[in-house]
Design a protein around this motif. Structure first.
Motif, PDB file in Angstrom:
ATOM      1  N   GLY A 237       7.170  -8.649  -3.353  1.00 46.37           N
ATOM      2  CA  GLY A 237       7.721  -8.211  -4.614  1.00 46.37           C
ATOM      3  C   GLY A 237       8.115  -6.753  -4.572  1.00 46.37           C
ATOM      4  N   ILE A 238       8.590  -6.272  -5.699  1.00 39.85           N
ATOM      5  CA  ILE A 238       9.003  -4.881  -5.842  1.00 39.85           C
ATOM      6  C   ILE A 238       7.996  -4.188  -6.755  1.00 39.85           C
ATOM      7  CG2 ILE A 238      10.883  -3.327  -6.451  1.00 39.85           C
ATOM      8  CD1 ILE A 238      11.421  -5.278  -4.119  1.00 39.85           C
ATOM      9  N   TYR A 239       7.513  -3.014  -6.329  1.00 38.25           N
ATOM     10  CA  TYR A 239       6.414  -2.359  -7.031  1.00 38.25           C
ATOM     11  C   TYR A 239       6.741  -0.908  -7.355  1.00 38.25           C
ATOM     12  CZ  TYR A 239       3.780  -6.466  -5.780  1.00 38.25           C
ATOM     13  OH  TYR A 239       3.353  -7.760  -5.661  1.00 38.25           O
ATOM     14  N   PRO A 240       6.004  -0.348  -8.319  1.00 38.22           N
ATOM     15  CA  PRO A 240       6.187   1.079  -8.617  1.00 38.22           C
ATOM     16  C   PRO A 240       5.841   1.931  -7.398  1.00 38.22           C
ATOM     17  CG  PRO A 240       4.907   0.007 -10.338  1.00 38.22           C
ATOM     18  CD  PRO A 240       5.015  -0.962  -9.215  1.00 38.22           C
ATOM     19  N   MET A 241       6.565   3.020  -7.278  1.00 40.94           N
ATOM     20  CA  MET A 241       6.314   3.957  -6.185  1.00 40.94           C
ATOM     21  C   MET A 241       6.395   5.372  -6.719  1.00 40.94           C
ATOM     22  SD  MET A 241       8.349   2.122  -3.034  1.00 40.94           S
ATOM     23  CE  MET A 241       7.524   3.110  -1.771  1.00 40.94           C
TER      24      MET A 241
ATOM     25  N   CYS B  74       4.082   9.770  -0.180  1.00 35.90           N
ATOM     26  CA  CYS B  74       4.667   8.644  -0.902  1.00 35.90           C
ATOM     27  C   CYS B  74       3.569   7.618  -1.157  1.00 35.90           C
ATOM     28  CB  CYS B  74       5.788   8.045  -0.056  1.00 35.90           C
ATOM     29  SG  CYS B  74       6.558   6.558  -0.739  1.00 35.90           S
ATOM     30  N   THR B  75       3.657   6.961  -2.284  1.00 31.18           N
ATOM     31  CA  THR B  75       2.667   5.942  -2.602  1.00 31.18           C
ATOM     32  C   THR B  75       3.339   4.728  -3.217  1.00 31.18           C
ATOM     33  OG1 THR B  75       0.568   5.537  -3.745  1.00 31.18           O
ATOM     34  CG2 THR B  75       2.179   6.874  -4.900  1.00 31.18           C
ATOM     35  N   LEU B  76       2.732   3.591  -2.969  1.00 31.37           N
ATOM     36  CA  LEU B  76       3.154   2.322  -3.573  1.00 31.37           C
ATOM     37  C   LEU B  76       1.964   1.766  -4.333  1.00 31.37           C
ATOM     38  CD1 LEU B  76       5.238  -0.576  -2.248  1.00 31.37           C
ATOM     39  CD2 LEU B  76       2.842  -1.040  -2.792  1.00 31.37           C
ATOM     40  N   LEU B  77       2.185   1.344  -5.571  1.00 33.41           N
ATOM     41  CA  LEU B  77       1.126   0.797  -6.399  1.00 33.41           C
ATOM     42  C   LEU B  77       1.283  -0.710  -6.489  1.00 33.41           C
ATOM     43  CD1 LEU B  77      -1.276   1.251  -8.305  1.00 33.41           C
ATOM     44  CD2 LEU B  77       0.363   1.529 -10.167  1.00 33.41           C
TER      45      LEU B  77
ATOM     46  N   ARG C 125      -3.914  -1.150  -6.689  1.00 30.56           N
ATOM     47  CA  ARG C 125      -4.310  -0.302  -5.555  1.00 30.56           C
ATOM     48  C   ARG C 125      -3.116   0.538  -5.125  1.00 30.56           C
ATOM     49  NH1 ARG C 125      -6.606  -2.290   0.405  1.00 30.56           N
ATOM     50  NH2 ARG C 125      -6.411  -0.254   1.408  1.00 30.56           N
ATOM     51  N   SER C 126      -3.436   1.802  -4.759  1.00 30.29           N
ATOM     52  CA  SER C 126      -2.402   2.703  -4.255  1.00 30.29           C
ATOM     53  C   SER C 126      -2.444   2.751  -2.739  1.00 30.29           C
ATOM     54  CB  SER C 126      -2.608   4.114  -4.814  1.00 30.29           C
ATOM     55  OG  SER C 126      -2.406   4.139  -6.209  1.00 30.29           O
ATOM     56  N   TYR C 127      -1.288   2.577  -2.151  1.00 27.39           N
ATOM     57  CA  TYR C 127      -1.146   2.675  -0.702  1.00 27.39           C
ATOM     58  C   TYR C 127      -0.374   3.959  -0.398  1.00 27.39           C
ATOM     59  CZ  TYR C 127      -2.524  -2.224  -0.721  1.00 27.39           C
ATOM     60  OH  TYR C 127      -3.208  -3.400  -0.903  1.00 27.39           O
ATOM     61  N   TRP C 128      -0.936   4.761   0.507  1.00 28.73           N
ATOM     62  CA  TRP C 128      -0.395   6.084   0.782  1.00 28.73           C
ATOM     63  C   TRP C 128       0.158   6.184   2.198  1.00 28.73           C
ATOM     64  CZ3 TRP C 128      -0.309   9.819  -2.995  1.00 28.73           C
ATOM     65  CH2 TRP C 128      -1.087   9.584  -4.128  1.00 28.73           C
TER      66      TRP C 128
ATOM     67  N   THR D 264       9.504   3.121 -11.520  1.00 29.44           N
ATOM     68  CA  THR D 264       9.024   1.760 -11.697  1.00 29.44           C
ATOM     69  C   THR D 264       9.827   0.784 -10.831  1.00 29.44           C
ATOM     70  OG1 THR D 264      10.539   1.237 -13.498  1.00 29.44           O
ATOM     71  CG2 THR D 264       8.456   2.326 -14.094  1.00 29.44           C
ATOM     72  N   SER D 265       9.374  -0.456 -10.814  1.00 26.42           N
ATOM     73  CA  SER D 265      10.110  -1.471 -10.058  1.00 26.42           C
ATOM     74  C   SER D 265      11.518  -1.652 -10.614  1.00 26.42           C
ATOM     75  CB  SER D 265       9.351  -2.797 -10.080  1.00 26.42           C
ATOM     76  OG  SER D 265       9.141  -3.219 -11.430  1.00 26.42           O
ATOM     77  N   GLY D 266      11.690  -1.373 -11.881  1.00 26.46           N
ATOM     78  CA  GLY D 266      12.999  -1.497 -12.510  1.00 26.46           C
ATOM     79  C   GLY D 266      13.847  -0.245 -12.457  1.00 26.46           C
ATOM     80  N   GLY D 267      13.298   0.813 -11.870  1.00 28.36           N
ATOM     81  CA  GLY D 267      14.083   2.032 -11.693  1.00 28.36           C
ATOM     82  C   GLY D 267      13.874   3.106 -12.741  1.00 28.36           C
TER      83      GLY D 267
END
Length: 115
Positions: free
Chosen positions: A30-34, A95-98, A102-105, A52-55
């Motif tokens: 999927g597409i996630y907030p970053m 940079c992080t992806l939520l 959970r946050s991935y760094w 957000t995933s929607g921009g």
């Protein structure tokens, strides 16, 4: 596993520009907030901008006139365009992806602005 990789940092003179890139890959469905964060020497990590995933974007007030976050449509790839850089922007940019709470760094990319 999820991998987050930043690139594009470097040394630039005050007033210059840099564009950071970040790509997240792996077990992502999927597409996630970053977002972009930064940590200057001796300081705590701070948020720079999120998307957000929607921009939809959100910025720290002190940076919103100089920095622009964007993402590729339908991808977990984000960019940070930084203009009119100042020596105080010197930091490691992360940079992080939520995803799923959970946050991935990433490992971070160094940005150094000389006066």
């Amino acid at each position: 596993q999820v991998q987050v990789v930043e690139s594009g940092g470097g040394l630039v003179q005050a007033g210059g520009s840099l564009r950071l890139s970040c790509a997240a890959s792996g077990s992502i469905f999927g597409i996630y907030p970053m977002g972009w964060y930064r940590q200057a020497p001796g300081k705590e990590r701070e948020v720079v901008a999120t998307i957000t995933s929607g921009g939809r974007t959100n910025y720290v007030d002190s940076m919103k006139d100089r920095f622009t976050i964007s993402r590729d449509s339908g991808k977990n790839t984000v960019y940070l365009q930084m203009n009119t850089l100042k020596p105080e922007d010197t930091a490691v940019y992360y940079c992080t992806l939520l995803m799923s709470g959970r946050s991935y760094w990433g490992q971070g990319t160094q940005v150094t602005v000389s006066s």
